[in-house]
Design an enzyme around this catalytic site. Sequence first.
Site, PDB file in Angstrom:
ATOM      1  N   GLY A 155       0.851  -1.196   0.000  1.00 45.19           N
ATOM      2  CA  GLY A 155       0.000   0.000   0.000  1.00 45.19           C
ATOM      3  C   GLY A 155       0.880   1.236   0.000  1.00 45.19           C
ATOM      4  NE  ARG A 156      -2.290   5.237   2.693  1.00 43.86           N
ATOM      5  CZ  ARG A 156      -3.587   4.901   2.768  1.00 43.86           C
ATOM      6  NH1 ARG A 156      -4.431   5.333   1.875  1.00 43.86           N
ATOM      7  NH2 ARG A 156      -4.024   4.168   3.764  1.00 43.86           N
ATOM      8  CB  ILE A 157       3.639   2.376   4.669  1.00 45.25           C
ATOM      9  CG1 ILE A 157       2.930   3.547   5.343  1.00 45.25           C
ATOM     10  CG2 ILE A 157       4.972   2.091   5.366  1.00 45.25           C
ATOM     11  CD1 ILE A 157       2.476   3.277   6.774  1.00 45.25           C
ATOM     12  NE  ARG A 178      -6.405  -6.081   0.608  1.00 44.89           N
ATOM     13  CZ  ARG A 178      -7.139  -5.265   1.336  1.00 44.89           C
ATOM     14  NH1 ARG A 178      -7.970  -5.748   2.219  1.00 44.89           N
ATOM     15  NH2 ARG A 178      -7.043  -3.960   1.193  1.00 44.89           N
ATOM     16  NE  ARG A 236      -1.773  -0.345  14.610  1.00 41.74           N
ATOM     17  CZ  ARG A 236      -1.202   0.774  14.186  1.00 41.74           C
ATOM     18  NH1 ARG A 236       0.090   0.798  13.871  1.00 41.74           N
ATOM     19  NH2 ARG A 236      -1.906   1.884  14.084  1.00 41.74           N
ATOM     20  CD  GLU A 265       3.016  -0.835  20.193  1.00 38.80           C
ATOM     21  OE1 GLU A 265       3.096  -1.636  19.240  1.00 38.80           O
ATOM     22  OE2 GLU A 265       2.764   0.355  20.068  1.00 38.80           O
ATOM     23  CG  HIS A 283       4.070   2.429  17.594  1.00 36.90           C
ATOM     24  ND1 HIS A 283       2.993   1.592  17.772  1.00 36.90           N
ATOM     25  CD2 HIS A 283       3.848   3.046  16.405  1.00 36.90           C
ATOM     26  CE1 HIS A 283       2.163   1.712  16.750  1.00 36.90           C
ATOM     27  NE2 HIS A 283       2.672   2.588  15.909  1.00 36.90           N
TER      28      HIS A 283
HETATM   29  N1  LIG Z   1       4.863   1.905  12.993  1.00 29.43           N
HETATM   30  C1  LIG Z   1       4.102   2.976  12.845  1.00 29.43           C
HETATM   31  O1  LIG Z   1       4.240   3.980  13.532  1.00 29.43           O
HETATM   32  C2  LIG Z   1       3.049   2.988  11.777  1.00 29.43           C
HETATM   33  C3  LIG Z   1       2.777   4.218  11.167  1.00 29.43           C
HETATM   34  C4  LIG Z   1       1.809   4.247  10.183  1.00 29.43           C
HETATM   35  C5  LIG Z   1       1.120   3.084   9.830  1.00 29.43           C
HETATM   36  N2  LIG Z   1       1.414   1.920  10.461  1.00 29.43           N
HETATM   37  C6  LIG Z   1       0.690   0.700  10.070  1.00 29.43           C
HETATM   38  O2  LIG Z   1       0.898   0.483   8.682  1.00 29.43           O
HETATM   39  C7  LIG Z   1      -0.331   0.066   8.099  1.00 29.43           C
HETATM   40  C8  LIG Z   1      -0.305   0.335   6.608  1.00 29.43           C
HETATM   41  O3  LIG Z   1      -0.484   1.698   6.330  1.00 29.43           O
HETATM   42  P1  LIG Z   1      -0.706   2.209   4.828  1.00 29.43           P
HETATM   43  O4  LIG Z   1      -0.990   3.665   4.897  1.00 29.43           O
HETATM   44  O5  LIG Z   1       0.386   1.727   3.955  1.00 29.43           O
HETATM   45  O6  LIG Z   1      -2.046   1.413   4.470  1.00 29.43           O
HETATM   46  P2  LIG Z   1      -2.557   0.978   3.029  1.00 29.43           P
HETATM   47  O7  LIG Z   1      -3.988   0.625   3.213  1.00 29.43           O
HETATM   48  O8  LIG Z   1      -2.188   2.017   2.021  1.00 29.43           O
HETATM   49  O9  LIG Z   1      -1.687  -0.315   2.693  1.00 29.43           O
HETATM   50  C9  LIG Z   1      -1.918  -1.574   3.221  1.00 29.43           C
HETATM   51  C10 LIG Z   1      -1.711  -2.594   2.109  1.00 29.43           C
HETATM   52  O10 LIG Z   1      -1.782  -3.899   2.681  1.00 29.43           O
HETATM   53  C11 LIG Z   1      -2.521  -4.721   1.795  1.00 29.43           C
HETATM   54  N3  LIG Z   1      -3.081  -5.846   2.543  1.00 29.43           N
HETATM   55  C12 LIG Z   1      -4.142  -5.853   3.364  1.00 29.43           C
HETATM   56  N4  LIG Z   1      -4.332  -7.073   3.872  1.00 29.43           N
HETATM   57  C13 LIG Z   1      -3.369  -7.856   3.361  1.00 29.43           C
HETATM   58  C14 LIG Z   1      -3.023  -9.222   3.511  1.00 29.43           C
HETATM   59  N5  LIG Z   1      -3.755 -10.037   4.290  1.00 29.43           N
HETATM   60  N6  LIG Z   1      -1.962  -9.693   2.842  1.00 29.43           N
HETATM   61  C15 LIG Z   1      -1.235  -8.888   2.043  1.00 29.43           C
HETATM   62  N7  LIG Z   1      -1.512  -7.598   1.859  1.00 29.43           N
HETATM   63  C16 LIG Z   1      -2.566  -7.083   2.508  1.00 29.43           C
HETATM   64  C17 LIG Z   1      -3.578  -3.800   1.213  1.00 29.43           C
HETATM   65  O11 LIG Z   1      -4.085  -4.296   0.006  1.00 29.43           O
HETATM   66  C18 LIG Z   1      -2.770  -2.527   1.015  1.00 29.43           C
HETATM   67  O12 LIG Z   1      -2.140  -2.533  -0.242  1.00 29.43           O
HETATM   68  C19 LIG Z   1      -1.380   0.835   8.884  1.00 29.43           C
HETATM   69  O13 LIG Z   1      -2.648   0.210   8.819  1.00 29.43           O
HETATM   70  C20 LIG Z   1      -0.815   0.849  10.287  1.00 29.43           C
HETATM   71  O14 LIG Z   1      -1.295  -0.240  11.031  1.00 29.43           O
HETATM   72  C21 LIG Z   1       2.360   1.846  11.424  1.00 29.43           C
HETATM   73  O1  LIG Z   2      -1.260   3.994  12.428  1.00 30.59           O
HETATM   74  C1  LIG Z   2      -0.546   4.975  12.612  1.00 30.59           C
HETATM   75  O2  LIG Z   2      -0.695   6.055  12.002  1.00 30.59           O
HETATM   76  C2  LIG Z   2       0.580   4.872  13.606  1.00 30.59           C
HETATM   77  O3  LIG Z   2       0.783   3.598  14.050  1.00 30.59           O
HETATM   78  C3  LIG Z   2       0.413   5.816  14.760  1.00 30.59           C
HETATM   79  O4  LIG Z   2       1.330   6.848  14.547  1.00 30.59           O
END
Ligand SMILES: NC(=O)c1ccc[n+]([C@@H]2O[C@H](COP(=O)([O-])OP(=O)(O)OC[C@H]3O[C@@H](n4cnc5c(N)ncnc54)[C@H](O)[C@@H]3O)[C@@H](O)[C@H]2O)c1
Ligand SMILES: O=C(O)[C@H](O)CO
Length: 316
Positions: A155-157, A178, A236, A265, A283
């Site tokens: 996804g984005r990250i 997916r 997560r 956590e 985190h």
């Molecule tokens: N460590 C941190 O501080 C921090 C910060 C920001 C986000 N996060 C976590 O990162 C996650 C992702 O953020 P994002 O903005 O990239 O979200 P996003 O929705 O853009 O990307 C998630 C990707 O995962 C894919 N996906 C979902 N279920 C799946 C599975 N079972 N198998 C394979 N791929 C699957 C989705 O299709 C999507 O492409 C957030 O939901 C959050 O929990 C953590």
């Molecule tokens: O999901 C998020 O954006 C992070 O885990 C909290 O900063």
Amino acid sequence: MKLLITRPMTAAVTARARDEFDVEIRDSNAPLSINEMARALRDYDVVVPTLGDVFSADVFEMVTVPRCKLLANFGVGFNHIDVAAAQAAGVRVTNTPGAVTDATADIAMTLLLATARRAGEGERLVRSGNWQGWHPTQMLGQHVTGKRVGIIGMGRIGQAIARRCHFGFGMQVSYQSRTPKDLDFPAEFVPDLATLAAVVDFLVVAVPGGVDTFHLIDASVLSAMRPSAILVNIARGEVVDEAALIHALKTGQIAGAGLDVYEFEPAVPQALREMENVTLLPHLGTATEEVRTDMGHMALDNVAAFVAGRPLPNLV
Ligand SMILES: NC(=O)c1ccc[n+]([C@@H]2O[C@H](COP(=O)([O-])OP(=O)(O)OC[C@H]3O[C@@H](n4cnc5c(N)ncnc54)[C@H](O)[C@@H]3O)[C@@H](O)[C@H]2O)c1
Ligand SMILES: O=C(O)[C@H](O)CO
């Protein structure tokens, strides 16, 4: 319109919230208790909750008709909110996608590099005063440039991590998601997780949390990884079976791990804290002044849209 923000925020976000809304900003960094959550749903029109405020179905059951109509979550991840239960109670949910992307990808690279190059261990050595000086075979780690990274969740990250790996470090990128993505850099889609795990030097987890991804990285995925491979988790904690990870690290099934998030956590198992080949961060993914301010503004933009009766920009 009464607004509750459940944690202290950056100065810029606090100032805007006080300027634009009738707001109460809770003066504690601790997550809301179940009773505080029920009170929040009863006494406020909008709540800005965040990670740790577990709005489960139980909370919505405690409040028959919530006054609150919007949970404008501070953070992109919303697995602490039971969205179906919220919707059934007439409460909409928004989040803060995009604002978090680059900072979280940067932390993934920090963990990947620190673990491969033994930076934490080296830092501890220097601080201990026991460093005996440079020599040709001192503290040899793993080369990163040109290696193969596997990203789970493109996804984005995930894409921001992939771009850093490809353009910054000349790495080959493989991924599981997916669906295959239309990307502007080379990356191989590997639909099977164990197949991906078996061929990469670094496996990076970037999927959302929640029931669908609970223990996605389990003993079978870890045992498919190479003994030289490193796992990085910025998603997560509960996406990785932590007990299975500890076993894989202890038995040499994998070489190391870089973790920003933990299954229970903020509890981090002693076994992980004792291992030199593990990099542990509290985190920190989005922890910069600019990003936390952007996240706050994004949450408040959703509140403002709600108050004005406009479509919510980041409806979950
Ligand atoms: N460590 C941190 O501080 C921090 C910060 C920001 C986000 N996060 C976590 O990162 C996650 C992702 O953020 P994002 O903005 O990239 O979200 P996003 O929705 O853009 O990307 C998630 C990707 O995962 C894919 N996906 C979902 N279920 C799946 C599975 N079972 N198998 C394979 N791929 C699957 C989705 O299709 C999507 O492409 C957030 O939901 C959050 O929990 C953590
Ligand atoms: O999901 C998020 O954006 C992070 O885990 C909290 O900063």
